[in-house]
Motif scaffolding. Structure first.
Motif, PDB file in Angstrom:
ATOM      1  N   VAL A  36       0.836  -1.193   0.000  1.00 37.02           N
ATOM      2  CA  VAL A  36       0.000   0.000   0.000  1.00 37.02           C
ATOM      3  C   VAL A  36       0.869   1.241   0.000  1.00 37.02           C
ATOM      4  O   VAL A  36       1.934   1.279   0.603  1.00 37.02           O
ATOM      5  CB  VAL A  36      -0.950   0.022   1.223  1.00 37.02           C
ATOM      6  N   SER A  37       0.422   2.262  -0.700  1.00 40.01           N
ATOM      7  CA  SER A  37       1.060   3.574  -0.696  1.00 40.01           C
ATOM      8  C   SER A  37       0.201   4.491   0.159  1.00 40.01           C
ATOM      9  O   SER A  37      -0.995   4.657  -0.102  1.00 40.01           O
ATOM     10  CB  SER A  37       1.164   4.109  -2.125  1.00 40.01           C
ATOM     11  N   LEU A  38       0.804   5.089   1.201  1.00 39.52           N
ATOM     12  CA  LEU A  38       0.057   5.893   2.154  1.00 39.52           C
ATOM     13  C   LEU A  38       0.249   7.379   1.885  1.00 39.52           C
ATOM     14  O   LEU A  38       1.348   7.825   1.559  1.00 39.52           O
ATOM     15  CB  LEU A  38       0.502   5.570   3.585  1.00 39.52           C
ATOM     16  N   ALA A  39      -0.827   8.143   2.035  1.00 37.10           N
ATOM     17  CA  ALA A  39      -0.793   9.593   1.842  1.00 37.10           C
ATOM     18  C   ALA A  39      -1.395  10.270   3.068  1.00 37.10           C
ATOM     19  O   ALA A  39      -2.218   9.682   3.767  1.00 37.10           O
ATOM     20  CB  ALA A  39      -1.577   9.974   0.584  1.00 37.10           C
ATOM     21  N   PRO A  40      -0.986  11.513   3.379  1.00 39.08           N
ATOM     22  CA  PRO A  40      -1.531  12.207   4.553  1.00 39.08           C
ATOM     23  C   PRO A  40      -3.050  12.306   4.500  1.00 39.08           C
ATOM     24  O   PRO A  40      -3.629  12.573   3.448  1.00 39.08           O
ATOM     25  CB  PRO A  40      -0.891  13.594   4.479  1.00 39.08           C
ATOM     26  N   TRP A  41      -3.666  12.089   5.651  1.00 37.80           N
ATOM     27  CA  TRP A  41      -5.121  12.151   5.727  1.00 37.80           C
ATOM     28  C   TRP A  41      -5.512  13.271   6.675  1.00 37.80           C
ATOM     29  O   TRP A  41      -5.381  14.443   6.363  1.00 37.80           O
ATOM     30  CB  TRP A  41      -5.664  10.786   6.165  1.00 37.80           C
ATOM     31  N   ARG A  42      -5.936  12.946   7.879  1.00 37.88           N
ATOM     32  CA  ARG A  42      -6.367  13.939   8.841  1.00 37.88           C
ATOM     33  C   ARG A  42      -5.603  13.758  10.151  1.00 37.88           C
ATOM     34  O   ARG A  42      -4.942  12.745  10.354  1.00 37.88           O
ATOM     35  CB  ARG A  42      -7.870  13.796   9.117  1.00 37.88           C
ATOM     36  N   GLN A  43      -5.680  14.749  11.037  1.00 37.41           N
ATOM     37  CA  GLN A  43      -5.012  14.654  12.329  1.00 37.41           C
ATOM     38  C   GLN A  43      -5.824  13.798  13.293  1.00 37.41           C
ATOM     39  O   GLN A  43      -7.055  13.742  13.212  1.00 37.41           O
ATOM     40  CB  GLN A  43      -4.805  16.053  12.911  1.00 37.41           C
ATOM     41  N   LEU A  44      -5.111  13.138  14.201  1.00 37.71           N
ATOM     42  CA  LEU A  44      -5.786  12.352  15.223  1.00 37.71           C
ATOM     43  C   LEU A  44      -6.577  13.271  16.150  1.00 37.71           C
ATOM     44  O   LEU A  44      -6.194  14.415  16.386  1.00 37.71           O
ATOM     45  CB  LEU A  44      -4.767  11.561  16.041  1.00 37.71           C
ATOM     46  N   PRO A  45      -7.688  12.781  16.702  1.00 41.16           N
ATOM     47  CA  PRO A  45      -8.494  13.610  17.611  1.00 41.16           C
ATOM     48  C   PRO A  45      -7.681  14.085  18.816  1.00 41.16           C
ATOM     49  O   PRO A  45      -6.891  13.337  19.390  1.00 41.16           O
ATOM     50  CB  PRO A  45      -9.615  12.663  18.048  1.00 41.16           C
ATOM     51  N   LEU A  46      -7.896  15.347  19.184  1.00 43.23           N
ATOM     52  CA  LEU A  46      -7.167  15.960  20.301  1.00 43.23           C
ATOM     53  C   LEU A  46      -8.042  17.006  20.955  1.00 43.23           C
ATOM     54  O   LEU A  46      -8.690  17.802  20.269  1.00 43.23           O
ATOM     55  CB  LEU A  46      -5.873  16.611  19.794  1.00 43.23           C
ATOM     56  N   ASP A  47      -8.074  17.016  22.294  1.00 45.09           N
ATOM     57  CA  ASP A  47      -8.651  18.114  23.066  1.00 45.09           C
ATOM     58  C   ASP A  47      -7.485  18.897  23.666  1.00 45.09           C
ATOM     59  O   ASP A  47      -6.706  18.356  24.459  1.00 45.09           O
ATOM     60  CB  ASP A  47      -9.563  17.587  24.178  1.00 45.09           C
ATOM     61  N   LEU A  48      -7.362  20.173  23.302  1.00 48.83           N
ATOM     62  CA  LEU A  48      -6.231  21.004  23.707  1.00 48.83           C
ATOM     63  C   LEU A  48      -6.730  22.241  24.446  1.00 48.83           C
ATOM     64  O   LEU A  48      -7.537  23.008  23.903  1.00 48.83           O
ATOM     65  CB  LEU A  48      -5.417  21.418  22.480  1.00 48.83           C
ATOM     66  N   VAL A  49      -6.235  22.427  25.678  1.00 43.53           N
ATOM     67  CA  VAL A  49      -6.532  23.637  26.441  1.00 43.53           C
ATOM     68  C   VAL A  49      -5.287  24.519  26.430  1.00 43.53           C
ATOM     69  O   VAL A  49      -4.213  24.089  26.859  1.00 43.53           O
ATOM     70  CB  VAL A  49      -6.926  23.306  27.894  1.00 43.53           C
ATOM     71  N   ILE A  50      -5.426  25.736  25.906  1.00 45.03           N
ATOM     72  CA  ILE A  50      -4.319  26.688  25.854  1.00 45.03           C
ATOM     73  C   ILE A  50      -4.517  27.703  26.970  1.00 45.03           C
ATOM     74  O   ILE A  50      -5.604  28.284  27.108  1.00 45.03           O
ATOM     75  CB  ILE A  50      -4.258  27.385  24.492  1.00 45.03           C
ATOM     76  N   CYS A  51      -3.481  27.897  27.784  1.00 44.82           N
ATOM     77  CA  CYS A  51      -3.553  28.805  28.933  1.00 44.82           C
ATOM     78  C   CYS A  51      -2.545  29.932  28.757  1.00 44.82           C
ATOM     79  O   CYS A  51      -1.416  29.700  28.321  1.00 44.82           O
ATOM     80  CB  CYS A  51      -3.253  28.053  30.233  1.00 44.82           C
ATOM     81  N   VAL A  52      -2.955  31.127  29.103  1.00 40.04           N
ATOM     82  CA  VAL A  52      -2.067  32.290  29.063  1.00 40.04           C
ATOM     83  C   VAL A  52      -1.962  32.839  30.479  1.00 40.04           C
ATOM     84  O   VAL A  52      -2.964  33.252  31.069  1.00 40.04           O
ATOM     85  CB  VAL A  52      -2.590  33.378  28.104  1.00 40.04           C
ATOM     86  N   VAL A  53      -0.759  32.803  31.037  1.00 40.96           N
ATOM     87  CA  VAL A  53      -0.494  33.319  32.384  1.00 40.96           C
ATOM     88  C   VAL A  53       0.304  34.598  32.226  1.00 40.96           C
ATOM     89  O   VAL A  53       1.390  34.590  31.641  1.00 40.96           O
ATOM     90  CB  VAL A  53       0.271  32.290  33.237  1.00 40.96           C
ATOM     91  N   GLY A  54      -0.201  35.694  32.747  1.00 38.26           N
ATOM     92  CA  GLY A  54       0.303  37.017  32.407  1.00 38.26           C
ATOM     93  C   GLY A  54       1.684  37.337  32.912  1.00 38.26           C
ATOM     94  O   GLY A  54       2.320  36.572  33.642  1.00 38.26           O
ATOM     95  N   ALA A  55       2.154  38.522  32.523  1.00 38.65           N
ATOM     96  CA  ALA A  55       3.503  38.981  32.855  1.00 38.65           C
ATOM     97  C   ALA A  55       3.597  39.354  34.324  1.00 38.65           C
ATOM     98  O   ALA A  55       2.603  39.651  34.985  1.00 38.65           O
ATOM     99  CB  ALA A  55       3.870  40.174  31.979  1.00 38.65           C
ATOM    100  N   SER A  56       4.828  39.339  34.838  1.00 36.41           N
ATOM    101  CA  SER A  56       5.043  39.625  36.255  1.00 36.41           C
ATOM    102  C   SER A  56       4.732  41.073  36.604  1.00 36.41           C
ATOM    103  O   SER A  56       4.206  41.367  37.661  1.00 36.41           O
ATOM    104  CB  SER A  56       6.482  39.280  36.634  1.00 36.41           C
ATOM    105  N   ALA A  57       5.078  41.987  35.751  1.00 33.85           N
ATOM    106  CA  ALA A  57       4.806  43.407  35.999  1.00 33.85           C
ATOM    107  C   ALA A  57       5.137  44.195  34.748  1.00 33.85           C
ATOM    108  O   ALA A  57       5.980  43.807  33.960  1.00 33.85           O
ATOM    109  CB  ALA A  57       5.633  43.923  37.181  1.00 33.85           C
ATOM    110  N   GLY A  58       4.451  45.322  34.584  1.00 34.35           N
ATOM    111  CA  GLY A  58       4.801  46.240  33.513  1.00 34.35           C
ATOM    112  C   GLY A  58       3.923  46.077  32.291  1.00 34.35           C
ATOM    113  O   GLY A  58       3.722  44.980  31.792  1.00 34.35           O
TER     114      GLY A  58
END
Length: 349
Positions: A36-58
């Motif tokens: 078999v010759s394989l070609a890119p299909w789709r990405q595997l299922p993923l639940d991703l939580v992106i967090c942004v923690v702010g700057a120390s000061a300024g």
């Protein structure tokens, strides 16, 4: 071992040997070899939580961190397939109660997610700019509340019926990951270790993008334990194998292992983060995403009856070309995501 699954119940192929072309045997024809010759299909299922923690000061540092976070999140959202990859966004709001706000719950709706991202980060910057330096340093870089909120999203944000994907990916497990963008290191490493350990026990990746300024580097070097607090909290799963064609084109030195912490120097207030994001995003995405592949061509040494006659110029291999119809055969063994990797449209989908 690896396997091939047709996107329909009750049909499988068993991989016998994996080379540049996978060799497999059909379940009902164990004596017949299939290439078999394989070609890119789709990405595997993923639940991703992106967090942004702010700057120390300024305000200047906060604005640079917000620009970096927004650009990186937008790059992740653009590269991740929907609806296979669901995204959520958490922002640490700081203050006396040290809150972590859910800006967007897990969703496959990219338009809604990006709208919430655009509306939330300016407010986060204003919160940092108006905070007193002592409150910002104590609250804005505490990680434990943010990690606990991310863990809650991944556990409640879906019960199995909500986590399960539909269509071709319905038979695949949903991976989970938390990506935290933070300036410097945490001020609560011991407390943050508890939710970090819970995420690890749940096999959830915990990755950090450490936005570094001269101030945060000095703080990290002078803190107890040095600058390795994020490394101690991170959990990165092994990378999927490289696809054969990619591995053949890359030098051995280009091979990388799993990474839990990614460095992002913020630079001066006058520098735009676009160049940094262009370099950083593919490295982070390699750790997060995994690609499936489908059987684009299949070749069999037996003579099937009845058969579909194909154009002889379609193959240079000896034997008979197999006509593939209906739903695609998807390789259950994922390969690493790479920049510029484009989903191949199945000619028989």
């Amino acid at each position: 071992g690896a396997g091939l699954q047709r996107v329909a119940p009750g049909s499988t192929l068993e991989v016998v040997r994996t080379t540049s072309t996978a060799t497999a045997s059909a379940g009902t024809q164990t004596e017949a070899l299939v290439k078999v010759s394989l070609a890119p299909w789709r990405q595997l299922p993923l639940d991703l939580v992106i967090c942004v923690v702010g700057a120390s000061a300024g305000e200047a540092t906060a604005q640079r961190l917000a620009a970096l976070a927004r650009g990186l999140v937008e790059a992740v959202a653009a590269a991740a397939h929907a609806p296979e990859v669901r995204l959520a966004l958490v922002a640490a709001t700081g203050g006396a109660r040290d809150e972590a706000e859910v800006v967007c719950s897990l969703t496959a709706d990219r338009s809604d997610f990006l709208t919430r991202l655009s509306n939330a980060l300016p407010a986060a910057v204003a919160s940092v700019a108006s905070a007193a330096p002592s409150a910002a340093a104590a609250g804005r870089r505490r990680l434990a509340p943010t990690l606990r909120r991310a863990s809650e999203l991944l556990s409640s944000g879906g019960c199995p019926s909500r986590q399960q994907r539909q269509g071709w990916a319905s038979g695949f497990e949903v991976s989970k990951a938390v990506l935290v963008v933070v300036e410097g290191g945490p001020s609560d490493a011991e407390e943050a270790a508890l939710p970090a350990a819970a995420l690890r026990d749940a096999n959830t990746q915990l990755l950090f993008v450490r936005a570094a300024t001269a101030r945060s580097v000095a703080q990290a070097s002078g803190a107890a334990g040095g600058g390795g607090a994020l490394e101690a909290l991170a959990f990165a799963r092994p990378l999927p194998r490289l696809a054969a064609a990619t591995a053949a084109a890359r030098r051995p030195s280009a091979e990388e292992g799993p990474r839990g912490v990614f460095e992002a120097p913020l630079g001066s207030p006058h520098e735009t983060p676009s160049a940094l994001i262009g370099t950083l995003a593919p490295i982070v995405l390699r750790q997060l995403l995994a690609m499936t592949r489908f059987v684009q061509r299949a070749h069999c040494a037996m003579s099937p009856v009845p058969y579909v006659e194909l154009d002889p110029s379609a193959s240079e291999e000896p034997g008979l070309e197999i006509a593939l119809g209906g739903l695609p055969w998807v390789d259950r063994s994922p390969v690493r995501w790479e920049p510029g990797q484009v989903e191949t449209t199945s000619p028989w989908r």
